[in-house]
Design an enzyme around this catalytic site. Structure first.
Site, PDB file in Angstrom:
ATOM      1  N   ALA A  83       0.873  -1.168   0.000  1.00 34.31           N
ATOM      2  CA  ALA A  83       0.000   0.000   0.000  1.00 34.31           C
ATOM      3  C   ALA A  83       0.913   1.220   0.000  1.00 34.31           C
ATOM      4  O   ALA A  83       2.093   1.123   0.379  1.00 34.31           O
ATOM      5  CB  ALA A  83      -0.871  -0.009   1.241  1.00 34.31           C
ATOM      6  N   GLY A 106       0.634  -4.983   0.968  1.00 34.67           N
ATOM      7  CA  GLY A 106      -0.546  -5.019   0.098  1.00 34.67           C
ATOM      8  C   GLY A 106      -0.319  -5.791  -1.193  1.00 34.67           C
ATOM      9  O   GLY A 106      -1.278  -6.265  -1.812  1.00 34.67           O
ATOM     10  N   GLU A 119      -0.864  -9.331  -0.298  1.00 30.96           N
ATOM     11  CA  GLU A 119      -2.312  -9.449  -0.032  1.00 30.96           C
ATOM     12  C   GLU A 119      -3.113  -9.476  -1.328  1.00 30.96           C
ATOM     13  O   GLU A 119      -4.058 -10.264  -1.482  1.00 30.96           O
ATOM     14  CB  GLU A 119      -2.755  -8.296   0.880  1.00 30.96           C
ATOM     15  CG  GLU A 119      -2.159  -8.448   2.273  1.00 30.96           C
ATOM     16  CD  GLU A 119      -2.359  -7.227   3.164  1.00 30.96           C
ATOM     17  OE1 GLU A 119      -1.994  -6.116   2.742  1.00 30.96           O
ATOM     18  OE2 GLU A 119      -2.887  -7.387   4.276  1.00 30.96           O
ATOM     19  N   GLU A 163       4.552  -4.905   7.317  1.00 30.65           N
ATOM     20  CA  GLU A 163       3.823  -3.816   7.986  1.00 30.65           C
ATOM     21  C   GLU A 163       4.355  -3.514   9.380  1.00 30.65           C
ATOM     22  O   GLU A 163       4.434  -2.356   9.791  1.00 30.65           O
ATOM     23  CB  GLU A 163       2.326  -4.150   8.071  1.00 30.65           C
ATOM     24  CG  GLU A 163       1.590  -4.011   6.746  1.00 30.65           C
ATOM     25  CD  GLU A 163       1.643  -5.254   5.874  1.00 30.65           C
ATOM     26  OE1 GLU A 163       2.436  -6.183   6.173  1.00 30.65           O
ATOM     27  OE2 GLU A 163       0.891  -5.310   4.890  1.00 30.65           O
TER      28      GLU A 163
HETATM   29  C1  HXC Z   1       5.022   4.333  -1.521  1.00 26.45           C
HETATM   30  C2  HXC Z   1       6.900   3.355  -2.389  1.00 26.45           C
HETATM   31  C3  HXC Z   1       6.550   2.109  -1.835  1.00 26.45           C
HETATM   32  C4  HXC Z   1       5.339   2.038  -1.094  1.00 26.45           C
HETATM   33  C5  HXC Z   1       8.406   1.877  -2.877  1.00 26.45           C
HETATM   34  N1  HXC Z   1       8.060   3.150  -3.030  1.00 26.45           N
HETATM   35  N2  HXC Z   1       7.513   1.205  -2.147  1.00 26.45           N
HETATM   36  N3  HXC Z   1       6.143   4.452  -2.234  1.00 26.45           N
HETATM   37  N4  HXC Z   1       4.613   3.169  -0.969  1.00 26.45           N
HETATM   38  N5  HXC Z   1       4.900   0.895  -0.553  1.00 26.45           N
HETATM   39  C6  HXC Z   1       8.794   4.217  -3.748  1.00 26.45           C
HETATM   40  C7  HXC Z   1      10.015   4.655  -2.973  1.00 26.45           C
HETATM   41  O1  HXC Z   1       9.674   5.608  -1.990  1.00 26.45           O
HETATM   42  C8  HXC Z   1      10.852   5.255  -4.082  1.00 26.45           C
HETATM   43  O2  HXC Z   1      10.378   6.561  -4.378  1.00 26.45           O
HETATM   44  C9  HXC Z   1      10.520   4.360  -5.287  1.00 26.45           C
HETATM   45  O3  HXC Z   1       9.289   3.718  -4.967  1.00 26.45           O
HETATM   46  C10 HXC Z   1      11.578   3.288  -5.507  1.00 26.45           C
HETATM   47  O4  HXC Z   1      11.752   2.589  -4.287  1.00 26.45           O
HETATM   48  P1  HXC Z   1      13.184   2.364  -3.600  1.00 26.45           P
HETATM   49  O5  HXC Z   1      12.959   2.111  -2.174  1.00 26.45           O
HETATM   50  O6  HXC Z   1      14.117   3.472  -3.966  1.00 26.45           O
HETATM   51  O7  HXC Z   1      13.651   1.051  -4.343  1.00 26.45           O
HETATM   52  P2  HXC Z   1      14.629  -0.084  -3.804  1.00 26.45           P
HETATM   53  O8  HXC Z   1      15.774   0.521  -3.045  1.00 26.45           O
HETATM   54  O9  HXC Z   1      14.957  -0.952  -4.962  1.00 26.45           O
HETATM   55  O10 HXC Z   1      13.764  -0.913  -2.750  1.00 26.45           O
HETATM   56  C11 HXC Z   1      12.637  -1.653  -3.175  1.00 26.45           C
HETATM   57  C12 HXC Z   1      11.801  -2.049  -1.946  1.00 26.45           C
HETATM   58  C13 HXC Z   1      11.517  -0.778  -1.100  1.00 26.45           C
HETATM   59  C14 HXC Z   1      12.562  -3.072  -1.099  1.00 26.45           C
HETATM   60  C15 HXC Z   1      10.500  -2.698  -2.453  1.00 26.45           C
HETATM   61  O11 HXC Z   1      10.973   0.235  -1.956  1.00 26.45           O
HETATM   62  C16 HXC Z   1      10.558  -0.995   0.011  1.00 26.45           C
HETATM   63  O12 HXC Z   1      10.894  -1.530   1.038  1.00 26.45           O
HETATM   64  N6  HXC Z   1       9.305  -0.513  -0.176  1.00 26.45           N
HETATM   65  C17 HXC Z   1       8.298  -0.579   0.861  1.00 26.45           C
HETATM   66  C18 HXC Z   1       7.785  -1.990   1.025  1.00 26.45           C
HETATM   67  C19 HXC Z   1       6.749  -2.083   2.128  1.00 26.45           C
HETATM   68  O13 HXC Z   1       7.085  -1.826   3.301  1.00 26.45           O
HETATM   69  N7  HXC Z   1       5.549  -2.433   1.773  1.00 26.45           N
HETATM   70  C20 HXC Z   1       4.437  -2.536   2.738  1.00 26.45           C
HETATM   71  C21 HXC Z   1       3.715  -1.245   2.857  1.00 26.45           C
HETATM   72  S1  HXC Z   1       2.482  -1.301   4.087  1.00 26.45           S
HETATM   73  P3  HXC Z   1      11.387   7.789  -4.614  1.00 26.45           P
HETATM   74  O14 HXC Z   1      10.465   8.942  -4.800  1.00 26.45           O
HETATM   75  O15 HXC Z   1      12.278   7.860  -3.421  1.00 26.45           O
HETATM   76  O16 HXC Z   1      12.111   7.386  -5.862  1.00 26.45           O
HETATM   77  C22 HXC Z   1       1.182  -2.085   3.376  1.00 26.45           C
HETATM   78  C23 HXC Z   1      -0.078  -2.121   4.201  1.00 26.45           C
HETATM   79  C24 HXC Z   1      -1.208  -2.790   3.481  1.00 26.45           C
HETATM   80  O17 HXC Z   1       1.253  -2.584   2.302  1.00 26.45           O
HETATM   81  C25 HXC Z   1      -2.526  -2.575   4.225  1.00 26.45           C
HETATM   82  C26 HXC Z   1      -3.086  -1.219   4.130  1.00 26.45           C
HETATM   83  C27 HXC Z   1      -4.429  -1.029   4.775  1.00 26.45           C
END
Ligand code: HXC
Length: 260
Positions: free
Chosen positions: A66, A111, A114, A134
């Site tokens: 998400a 997400g 999910e 999360e």
């Molecule tokens: C918003 C995101 C994002 C996310 C990545 N980006 N994941 N933006 N939400 N979930 C953005 C980064 O901020 C970055 O933007 C660009 O995408 C590229 O990501 P990087 O981190 O620079 O890439 P990399 O170093 O290759 O790492 C990839 C990655 C990492 C390991 C997937 O991006 C990451 O850990 N993302 C978050 C994963 C996560 O925690 N997902 C769960 C979210 S909570 P910029 O502008 O800096 O280039 C969830 C809750 C669900 O899903 C339920 C809700 C009700």
């Protein structure tokens, strides 16, 4: 319909739906969830579509979760609504008449895992990564992860994944039954299309009623589940494809299913 964050393409009886927010690794914000809901409404009404492949655009991600930027300032009420918005999309996928196969081409975190779990089954490229990170963000899974992961891999494995937030690579996801198959990255889409074509060549109403029986059966006891199965088994006998399919076998020819 034109989408901002999705690409929807058709190949004969197969729809390929790609989440396309390259700047955020296809993260699901509310705008994308709204578009997904519109796309699935459109697909449900399209009798020509027999199978849907759901994937992420680009090389790197299926869906990186998400949208963390959108979530960061939410109050509890907004967070609840956002979670429910996700649940509605997951429910739409499960209730879609046609099978939906997740083609996990890269990161499927939070997400993303999910969304993949709401699909009928999952195929992965060897670089795919799954997980529910999360709790590393001070959150918990909110698009169905606390429910579907335990149903898919058992509550012990699900609890470890959800409590640690650790990623799983494609082989580990395969080992625990989260994905059905793992392919070399460059073969993933071709293999997914081949499998989709095979399913699309089967009697469409038979396939759709099978999906409905599997989905409904998850929430029923075995007696009610079998009663439902008998109901839809009867229903299929009012189709032309049942008549043609059985006669084709007896006449040693290939059936040509019309979805009628
Ligand atoms: C918003 C995101 C994002 C996310 C990545 N980006 N994941 N933006 N939400 N979930 C953005 C980064 O901020 C970055 O933007 C660009 O995408 C590229 O990501 P990087 O981190 O620079 O890439 P990399 O170093 O290759 O790492 C990839 C990655 C990492 C390991 C997937 O991006 C990451 O850990 N993302 C978050 C994963 C996560 O925690 N997902 C769960 C979210 S909570 P910029 O502008 O800096 O280039 C969830 C809750 C669900 O899903 C339920 C809700 C009700």
């Amino acid at each position: 319909m034109e989408f901002e964050n999705l690409i929807l393409e058709y190949q004969e009886h197969i729809a390929i739906l790609k989440i396309n927010r390259p700047k955020a690794l296809n993260a699901l914000n509310s705008a994308t969830l709204k578009e997904l809901s519109q796309a699935f409404t459109q697909l449900a009404d399209n009798a020509n579509v027999r199978v849907v492949l759901l994937t992420g655009s680009g090389e790197k991600a299926f869906v990186a979760g998400a949208d963390i930027a959108e979530m960061s300032d939410m109050n509890p009420q907004q967070a609840r609504r956002f979670s429910q918005m996700g649940h509605n999309v997951m429910d739409q996928i499960e209730n879609l008449p046609q099978p939906v196969i997740a083609v996990v081409n890269g990161f499927a975190l939070g997400g993303g895992t999910e969304l993949a779990m709401a699909c009928d089954f999952r195929l992965a490229g060897e670089k795919a990564k799954f997980g529910q990170p999360e709790v590393t963000l001070g959150l918990l899974a909110g698009f169905g992860g606390t429910q579907r992961l335990a149903r898919l891999v058992g509550s012990g494995r699900a609890s470890e994944i959800l409590f640690t937030g650790d990623n799983l690579d494609a082989q580990e996801a395969y080992r625990i039954g989260l994905v059905n198959r793992v392919y070399a990255q460059e073969d993933l889409m071709d293999q997914a299309e081949k499998l989709a074509q095979k399913i699309a060549s089967r009697a469409p109403i038979g396939v759709q009623l099978t999906k409905t029986a599997i989905q409904k059966g998850q929430n029923m006891d075995i007696v009610a589940g079998q009663a439902f199965e008998a109901e839809v088994f009867g229903e299929v006998f009012s189709t032309q494809d049942q008549k043609d399919g059985c006669s084709a076998f007896l006449e040693k020819r290939k059936a040509d299913f019309q979805g009628k």
